[in-house]
Design an enzyme around this catalytic site. Structure first.
Site, PDB file in Angstrom:
ATOM      1  N   HIS A  88     -50.950 110.679  54.186  1.00 32.32           N
ATOM      2  CA  HIS A  88     -49.780 110.880  55.029  1.00 32.32           C
ATOM      3  C   HIS A  88     -48.999 112.115  54.577  1.00 32.32           C
ATOM      4  O   HIS A  88     -49.295 112.720  53.550  1.00 32.32           O
ATOM      5  CB  HIS A  88     -48.858 109.659  54.990  1.00 32.32           C
ATOM      6  CG  HIS A  88     -49.286 108.563  55.915  1.00 32.32           C
ATOM      7  ND1 HIS A  88     -50.158 107.572  55.529  1.00 32.32           N
ATOM      8  CD2 HIS A  88     -48.972 108.310  57.201  1.00 32.32           C
ATOM      9  CE1 HIS A  88     -50.357 106.747  56.543  1.00 32.32           C
ATOM     10  NE2 HIS A  88     -49.646 107.165  57.572  1.00 32.32           N
TER      11      HIS A  88
ATOM     12  N   LYS B 109     -43.211 110.677  53.611  1.00 34.23           N
ATOM     13  CA  LYS B 109     -43.368 109.227  53.770  1.00 34.23           C
ATOM     14  C   LYS B 109     -42.909 108.527  52.494  1.00 34.23           C
ATOM     15  O   LYS B 109     -43.355 108.853  51.393  1.00 34.23           O
ATOM     16  CB  LYS B 109     -44.816 108.873  54.096  1.00 34.23           C
ATOM     17  CG  LYS B 109     -45.004 107.390  54.404  1.00 34.23           C
ATOM     18  CD  LYS B 109     -46.348 107.109  55.048  1.00 34.23           C
ATOM     19  CE  LYS B 109     -46.512 105.622  55.342  1.00 34.23           C
ATOM     20  NZ  LYS B 109     -45.479 105.117  56.258  1.00 34.23           N
TER      21      LYS B 109
END
Length: 233
Positions: free
Chosen positions: A131, A135
């Site tokens: 990600h 995040k």
């Protein structure tokens, strides 16, 4: 449909754009510093806030008879409490670790593969998720959902971040640049590997799925999942 957005970061702004394109109205944008919410103007709420805020956001919506969609991860130690409260108050609630239509099909594929691999002990399973660097939680909620899908249909008992073990699924969590989300499930043996993978090209799929879920839940009562929304059950 009059929508309240709890959390107005990148995802909230994308949900706003897609919702307006689909003919809906954003009547509230609740973010850090917001102290009052006029629930009388809201048909449905979509929560993409923070782990610290999501629990109270969801309870407030349920208490005010507002159907609520949440894609915030990192608060799920309180999930059972929310489900119980929603049932007691006859509210409407959907949580999904990932609202992308493609990812939810991937969840189903993951469980189907796990059923086939259950008795093939020569294969060991692992997960990798990648990600963007902003995040907050690791592993991702999507990776946890994938691991739980495998556990439900195999002899694996639990998952652990970066730690393979007996009856334990190792999840590798990487944070690279602006990656929207890539999830890979691998079954490896001495002779070959079987791999399934979902790669998001942008975050629009997550946002669109949340809007579709909000459209679906209007007028309903209960606790639902994206399986219900997509009729995958």
């Amino acid at each position: 449909m009059k929508i309240a957005l709890f959390g107005y970061g990148k995802m909230g702004k994308m949900i706003e754009r897609l919702a307006v394109e689909r003919g809906h109205e954003i009547v509230a944008k609740i973010d850090v510093g917001t102290t009052e919410v006029d629930f009388s103007k809201i048909d449905v709420a979509i929560d993409f806030s923070t782990p610290d805020a999501a629990y109270e956001n969801i309870l407030n919506c349920i208490d005010n008879k507002i159907p609520v969609i949440s894609g915030t991860t990192g608060w799920l130690d309180k999930f059972g409490s929310v489900v119980q409260h929603c049932k007691e108050q006859k509210g409407a609630f959907i949580y999904a670790s990932n609202f992308s239509l493609g990812v939810n099909i991937f969840f189903e594929l993951n469980e189907y593969l796990a059923k086939m691999m259950k008795n093939l002990s020569q294969y060991s399973v692992s997960l990798e998720e990648i990600h963007h660097t902003q995040k907050l939680d690791a592993p991702s909620g999507t990776a946890i959902t994938l691991a739980e899908g495998i556990i439900a249909h195999t002899d694996y008992k639990k998952w652990k971040l970066n730690e393979p073990g007996n009856h334990q699924i190792a999840i590798s969590a990487k944070r690279i640049g602006d990656t929207p989300g890539t999830h890979t499930v691998e079954y490896a043996s001495a002779v070959d590997c079987i791999e399934i993978k979902h790669t998001a090209h942008n975050r629009e799929g997550f946002a669109l799925g949340a809007v579709i879920a909000a459209e679906w839940i209007l007028g309903k009562t209960g606790v639902f999942t994206m399986k219900d929304v997509l009729n995958l059950g």
